[in-house]
Design an enzyme around this catalytic site. Structure first.
Site, PDB file in Angstrom:
ATOM      1  N   GLY A  14       0.625  -1.340  -0.088  1.00 36.19           N
ATOM      2  CA  GLY A  14       0.195  -0.313  -0.131  1.00 36.19           C
ATOM      3  C   GLY A  14       0.782   1.171  -0.146  1.00 36.19           C
ATOM      4  N   SER A  15       1.836   1.370   0.234  1.00 35.18           N
ATOM      5  CA  SER A  15       2.975   2.445  -0.926  1.00 35.18           C
ATOM      6  C   SER A  15       2.274   4.114  -1.349  1.00 35.18           C
ATOM      7  CB  SER A  15       4.292   1.798  -0.679  1.00 35.18           C
ATOM      8  OG  SER A  15       4.303   2.092  -1.733  1.00 35.18           O
ATOM      9  N   ASN A  16       1.703   3.028  -2.266  1.00 35.73           N
ATOM     10  CA  ASN A  16       0.916   4.026  -3.446  1.00 35.73           C
ATOM     11  C   ASN A  16      -0.535   4.681  -2.856  1.00 35.73           C
ATOM     12  OD1 ASN A  16       2.652   4.350  -6.190  1.00 35.73           O
ATOM     13  ND2 ASN A  16       2.406   1.633  -5.695  1.00 35.73           N
ATOM     14  N   ILE A  95      -7.226  -9.072 -12.330  1.00 31.98           N
ATOM     15  CA  ILE A  95      -7.829  -8.081 -13.516  1.00 31.98           C
ATOM     16  C   ILE A  95      -9.441  -7.736 -13.355  1.00 31.98           C
ATOM     17  CG2 ILE A  95      -8.231  -8.552 -15.882  1.00 31.98           C
ATOM     18  CD1 ILE A  95      -5.262  -8.396 -14.927  1.00 31.98           C
ATOM     19  N   LEU A  96     -10.292  -6.668 -13.354  1.00 34.33           N
ATOM     20  CA  LEU A  96     -11.294  -6.128 -13.316  1.00 34.33           C
ATOM     21  C   LEU A  96     -12.339  -6.376 -14.205  1.00 34.33           C
ATOM     22  CD1 LEU A  96     -10.788  -2.475 -11.821  1.00 34.33           C
ATOM     23  CD2 LEU A  96     -10.746  -4.343 -10.555  1.00 34.33           C
ATOM     24  N   ASN A 110      -4.595   2.944 -13.080  1.00 28.08           N
ATOM     25  CA  ASN A 110      -4.429   1.607 -12.321  1.00 28.08           C
ATOM     26  C   ASN A 110      -2.274   1.931 -12.442  1.00 28.08           C
ATOM     27  OD1 ASN A 110      -2.932  -0.790 -11.642  1.00 28.08           O
ATOM     28  ND2 ASN A 110      -2.089  -1.171 -13.607  1.00 28.08           N
ATOM     29  N   HIS A 112       2.148   0.711 -12.994  1.00 28.17           N
ATOM     30  CA  HIS A 112       2.614  -0.476 -12.979  1.00 28.17           C
ATOM     31  C   HIS A 112       3.296   0.475 -13.681  1.00 28.17           C
ATOM     32  CE1 HIS A 112       3.301  -3.921 -15.352  1.00 28.17           C
ATOM     33  NE2 HIS A 112       4.410  -3.352 -15.889  1.00 28.17           N
ATOM     34  N   GLU A 150     -10.270  -3.667 -20.349  1.00 26.92           N
ATOM     35  CA  GLU A 150     -11.297  -5.281 -19.955  1.00 26.92           C
ATOM     36  C   GLU A 150      -9.586  -6.530 -20.040  1.00 26.92           C
ATOM     37  OE1 GLU A 150     -14.259  -3.239 -21.401  1.00 26.92           O
ATOM     38  OE2 GLU A 150     -12.492  -3.319 -21.687  1.00 26.92           O
TER      39      GLU A 150
HETATM   40  C1  GRF Z   1       3.966  -1.183  -6.819  1.00 28.08           C
HETATM   41  O1  GRF Z   1       5.484  -1.497  -7.982  1.00 28.08           O
HETATM   42  C2  GRF Z   1       3.180  -0.724  -8.275  1.00 28.08           C
HETATM   43  O2  GRF Z   1       3.859  -0.312  -9.455  1.00 28.08           O
HETATM   44  C3  GRF Z   1       2.533  -2.432  -8.475  1.00 28.08           C
HETATM   45  O3  GRF Z   1       2.477  -2.878  -7.502  1.00 28.08           O
HETATM   46  C4  GRF Z   1       3.628  -2.467  -6.453  1.00 28.08           C
HETATM   47  C5  GRF Z   1       3.701  -2.556  -5.022  1.00 28.08           C
HETATM   48  O4  GRF Z   1       2.803  -1.358  -4.655  1.00 28.08           O
HETATM   49  N1  GRF Z   1       1.116  -2.051  -9.052  1.00 28.08           N
HETATM   50  P1  GRF Z   1       2.049  -0.853  -3.347  1.00 28.08           P
HETATM   51  O5  GRF Z   1       3.591  -0.994  -2.365  1.00 28.08           O
HETATM   52  O6  GRF Z   1       1.234  -2.029  -2.576  1.00 28.08           O
HETATM   53  O7  GRF Z   1       1.570  -0.191  -3.454  1.00 28.08           O
END
Ligand code: GRF
Length: 212
Positions: A14-16, A95-96, A110, A112, A150
């Site tokens: 969850g850092s993002n 995938i949703l 999203n 990536h 999709e």
């Molecule tokens: C990140 O590299 C993100 O790009 C990918 O998942 C990884 C972990 O993200 N989708 P987070 O720390 O859980 O936000």
């Protein structure tokens, strides 16, 4: 103006998610709030982060349902019950379904950890992406924020930022440098999305000026 309501979908650290929480708290992102954090896995640190920020969290795992249709129907019900305007996939490793993509067309983004269309699609997630980058020997990688459609990582690209691959990089050192870029790119994309400044024309996404 009515605050937009965001659902952030997570599967891990969850850092993002934290980057978005901090960007809203600092006022960098205005006019919205994270109404719910949805994880497809129990016990992930992203749910701790939500709790710490006073944001409702819930776990919705496919295994709980008799089939994917039931799972997606429930997911859609939770999103509607929470009056969600936008969905942000932040480290979400699933995938949703088309019914959800359809219901939120061009309202799901999203992040990536590569420069799409390189090193993306099924099987390319987390450290696997950076290992493929190092194995190939590319000089540039980076991060991409895109609209979700999709398929996996195929929607129109919103923002990208390059990251140089350095001599002696490992998956760990490279992923850390890319993650720093992700933590800037995703909040910017959320800000533009919420401000209604992303216009899609085919595959091209324009960023319009902010209305004064
Ligand atoms: C990140 O590299 C993100 O790009 C990918 O998942 C990884 C972990 O993200 N989708 P987070 O720390 O859980 O936000």
């Amino acid at each position: 103006m009515q605050q937009k309501r965001i659902a952030v979908m997570v599967s891990g650290g969850g850092s993002n998610l934290q980057a978005i929480i901090d960007a809203i708290d600092s006022g960098y992102i205005k006019g919205c709030r994270i109404a719910i954090v949805i994880s497809n896995k129990a016990g992930v640190f992203a749910l701790e982060r939500a709790r710490g920020a006073g944001i409702p969290g819930c776990v919705i795992t496919p295994a709980e349902f008799k089939d994917k249709h039931e799972y997606n129907r429930h997911l859609l019900k939770v999103l509607k019950e929470n009056d969600i305007d936008y969905i942000v996939l932040a480290g979400y490793l699933s995938i949703l379904a088309p019914e959800i993509v359809d219901a939120y067309r061009y309202k799901i983004i999203n992040i990536h950890p590569s420069l799409i269309p390189s090193f993306c699609g099924m099987g390319f997630y987390g450290s696997r992406v950076h290992k493929a980058v190092l194995d190939y020997g590319v000089k540039l990688t980076g991060a991409t924020v895109h609209f979700v459609d999709e398929q996996a990582d195929t929607g129109p690209i919103i923002l990208q930022q390059a990251v140089e691959v350095q001599e002696g990089d490992t998956v760990d050192t490279l992923s850390k440098r890319v993650l720093e870029v992700e933590h800037k790119l995703l909040p910017l994309a959320v800000k533009l999305l919420v401000e209604g400044r992303l216009k899609v024309d085919g595959r091209w996404v324009s960023i319009t000026k902010k209305e004064e």
